[in-house]
Scaffold this motif. Structure first.
Motif, mmCIF file in Angstrom:
data_model
loop_
_atom_site.group_PDB
_atom_site.id
_atom_site.type_symbol
_atom_site.label_atom_id
_atom_site.label_comp_id
_atom_site.label_asym_id
_atom_site.label_seq_id
_atom_site.Cartn_x
_atom_site.Cartn_y
_atom_site.Cartn_z
ATOM 1 N N LEU A 121 1.052 -1.079 -0.170
ATOM 2 C CA LEU A 121 -0.032 0.102 0.139
ATOM 3 C C LEU A 121 0.939 1.094 0.010
ATOM 4 O O LEU A 121 2.007 1.061 0.462
ATOM 5 C CB LEU A 121 -0.961 0.023 1.157
ATOM 6 N N ARG A 122 0.539 2.346 -0.672
ATOM 7 C CA ARG A 122 1.053 3.578 -0.395
ATOM 8 C C ARG A 122 0.349 4.814 0.146
ATOM 9 O O ARG A 122 -0.924 4.782 -0.241
ATOM 10 C CB ARG A 122 1.513 4.043 -1.872
ATOM 11 N N LEU A 123 0.685 5.282 1.132
ATOM 12 C CA LEU A 123 0.004 6.202 1.965
ATOM 13 C C LEU A 123 0.584 7.392 1.518
ATOM 14 O O LEU A 123 1.740 7.756 1.229
ATOM 15 C CB LEU A 123 0.082 6.253 3.463
ATOM 16 N N SER A 124 -0.446 8.305 1.488
ATOM 17 C CA SER A 124 0.018 10.061 0.991
ATOM 18 C C SER A 124 -0.572 10.693 2.205
ATOM 19 O O SER A 124 -1.750 10.598 2.515
ATOM 20 C CB SER A 124 -0.439 10.144 -0.084
ATOM 21 N N CYS A 125 0.355 11.815 2.329
ATOM 22 C CA CYS A 125 -0.255 12.867 3.263
ATOM 23 C C CYS A 125 -0.095 14.352 2.516
ATOM 24 O O CYS A 125 1.179 14.619 2.265
ATOM 25 C CB CYS A 125 0.576 12.853 4.611
ATOM 26 N N ALA A 126 -1.039 14.842 2.311
ATOM 27 C CA ALA A 126 -1.035 16.418 1.653
ATOM 28 C C ALA A 126 -1.163 17.420 2.713
ATOM 29 O O ALA A 126 -1.824 17.389 3.866
ATOM 30 C CB ALA A 126 -2.354 16.495 0.830
#
Length: 122
Positions: free
Chosen positions: A18-23
């Protein structure tokens, strides 16, 4: 107001990725250190990974070394966590965090996201 918004969580089988992203959005803030924490059911929140402003300096908790990779994109103003070879014990709510330095982030983050659920089935 500063906002950290996570995305990318979900359900995956053991061994998957999985790839998590934080904006990051809102007024400018000191985010030289950004990273991720996680909290599993019935456990305390634990540090997972951190990255410096330049991206050159990274640090990981031992349990995710060689499986997780943290990166940041200054154009998109995001921090990402690539998670490979996931294990059931990685199941947790993952939180994005920010602090003036990576060292401070591990101890006292100044900003938190709302969290995103990651569930790894066996």
């Amino acid at each position: 107001q500063v906002q950290l918004v996570e995305s990318g969580g979900g359900l995956v089988q053991a061994g998957g990725s999985l790839r998590l992203s934080c904006a990051a959005a809102g007024r400018p803030f000191n985010s030289n250190g950004m990273g991720w924490f996680r909290q599993a059911p019935g456990k305390e929140r634990e540090f997972v990974a951190a990255i410096s402003w330049s991206g050159i300096s990274t640090v990981y908790v031992d349990s995710v070394k060689d499986r997780f990779s943290i990166s940041r994109d200054h154009v998109k103003n995001t921090v990402n966590l690539q998670m490979n070879s996931l294990k059931p014990e990685d199941t947790a709510v993952y939180y994005c965090a920010a602090a003036p330095t990576p060292a401070l982030l591990q101890k006292t983050p100044t900003h938190w996201g709302q969290g995103t659920q990651v569930t790894v089935s066996s």
